[in-house]
Write a protein that holds these residues in place. Structure first.
Motif, PDB file in Angstrom:
ATOM      1  N   THR A  23       0.913  -1.232   0.075  1.00  0.00           N
ATOM      2  CA  THR A  23       0.083  -0.039   0.009  1.00  0.00           C
ATOM      3  C   THR A  23       0.872   1.194  -0.217  1.00  0.00           C
ATOM      4  OG1 THR A  23      -0.204   0.351   2.504  1.00  0.00           O
ATOM      5  CG2 THR A  23      -1.755  -1.081   1.349  1.00  0.00           C
ATOM      6  N   VAL A  24       0.269   2.248  -0.169  1.00  0.00           N
ATOM      7  CA  VAL A  24       1.133   3.870  -0.193  1.00  0.00           C
ATOM      8  C   VAL A  24       1.381   3.696   1.220  1.00  0.00           C
ATOM      9  CG1 VAL A  24       0.705   6.189  -0.263  1.00  0.00           C
ATOM     10  CG2 VAL A  24      -0.100   4.768  -2.167  1.00  0.00           C
ATOM     11  N   GLY A  25       0.864   3.390   2.178  1.00  0.00           N
ATOM     12  CA  GLY A  25       1.412   3.526   3.390  1.00  0.00           C
ATOM     13  C   GLY A  25       2.440   2.478   4.002  1.00  0.00           C
ATOM     14  N   GLY A  26       2.604   1.517   3.461  1.00  0.00           N
ATOM     15  CA  GLY A  26       3.576   0.478   3.492  1.00  0.00           C
ATOM     16  C   GLY A  26       4.793   0.987   2.980  1.00  0.00           C
ATOM     17  N   LEU A  27       4.722   1.194   1.591  1.00  0.00           N
ATOM     18  CA  LEU A  27       5.638   2.185   1.038  1.00  0.00           C
ATOM     19  C   LEU A  27       6.432   3.142   1.695  1.00  0.00           C
ATOM     20  CD1 LEU A  27       7.613   1.754  -1.561  1.00  0.00           C
ATOM     21  CD2 LEU A  27       5.874   3.077  -2.654  1.00  0.00           C
ATOM     22  N   PHE A  30       8.336   1.870   4.524  1.00  0.00           N
ATOM     23  CA  PHE A  30       9.414   1.286   4.150  1.00  0.00           C
ATOM     24  C   PHE A  30      10.830   2.310   4.031  1.00  0.00           C
ATOM     25  CE2 PHE A  30      12.255  -0.516   0.736  1.00  0.00           C
ATOM     26  CZ  PHE A  30      12.820  -1.424   1.308  1.00  0.00           C
ATOM     27  N   LEU A  31      10.073   3.444   3.190  1.00  0.00           N
ATOM     28  CA  LEU A  31      11.150   4.513   2.785  1.00  0.00           C
ATOM     29  C   LEU A  31      11.816   5.187   3.670  1.00  0.00           C
ATOM     30  CD1 LEU A  31       9.421   5.178  -0.775  1.00  0.00           C
ATOM     31  CD2 LEU A  31      11.541   3.655  -0.663  1.00  0.00           C
ATOM     32  N   GLU A  32      10.994   5.299   4.730  1.00  0.00           N
ATOM     33  CA  GLU A  32      11.595   6.167   5.925  1.00  0.00           C
ATOM     34  C   GLU A  32      12.882   5.605   6.506  1.00  0.00           C
ATOM     35  OE1 GLU A  32       8.192   6.049   8.805  1.00  0.00           O
ATOM     36  OE2 GLU A  32       7.403   7.631   7.818  1.00  0.00           O
ATOM     37  N   ASP A  33      13.211   4.345   6.070  1.00  0.00           N
ATOM     38  CA  ASP A  33      14.554   3.796   6.577  1.00  0.00           C
ATOM     39  C   ASP A  33      15.815   4.395   5.839  1.00  0.00           C
ATOM     40  OD1 ASP A  33      13.413   2.385   8.633  1.00  0.00           O
ATOM     41  OD2 ASP A  33      13.330   0.712   7.476  1.00  0.00           O
ATOM     42  N   PHE A  34      15.595   5.217   4.433  1.00  0.00           N
ATOM     43  CA  PHE A  34      16.473   5.524   3.728  1.00  0.00           C
ATOM     44  C   PHE A  34      16.697   7.123   3.971  1.00  0.00           C
ATOM     45  CE2 PHE A  34      15.073   1.660   2.263  1.00  0.00           C
ATOM     46  CZ  PHE A  34      16.346   0.974   1.549  1.00  0.00           C
ATOM     47  N   GLU A  35      17.924   7.748   3.339  1.00  0.00           N
ATOM     48  CA  GLU A  35      18.064   8.880   3.621  1.00  0.00           C
ATOM     49  C   GLU A  35      17.224   9.602   2.339  1.00  0.00           C
ATOM     50  OE1 GLU A  35      19.950  10.768   5.466  1.00  0.00           O
ATOM     51  OE2 GLU A  35      20.513   9.039   6.553  1.00  0.00           O
TER      52      GLU A  35
END
Length: 63
Positions: A23-27, A30-35
């Protein structure tokens, strides 16, 4: 610089044939762990070809 590669898969000929997807929320989570400045690329054919992702590549669609 670190890069994030998204391995693009072909799962079907229509969205309903593809099975479970993020989902958009899941994506976003997930992306919050990257710079924030980490570039993201699509990876096709096991790394044989690559593609960029741009805002104009997205479109909304009704089911």
């Amino acid at each position: 610089m670190e890069r994030l590669l998204l391995n693009a898969n072909r799962n079907g000929y229509a969205p309903d044939q593809c099975g479970r997807t993020m989902t958009v929320g899941g994506l976003v989570a997930f992306l919050e762990d990257f710079e924030p400045e980490t570039p993201v690329y699509l990876c096709h054919d096991g790394g044989y070809t690559y593609g960029a992702i741009r805002e104009e590549d997205f479109e909304g669609a009704e089911e």
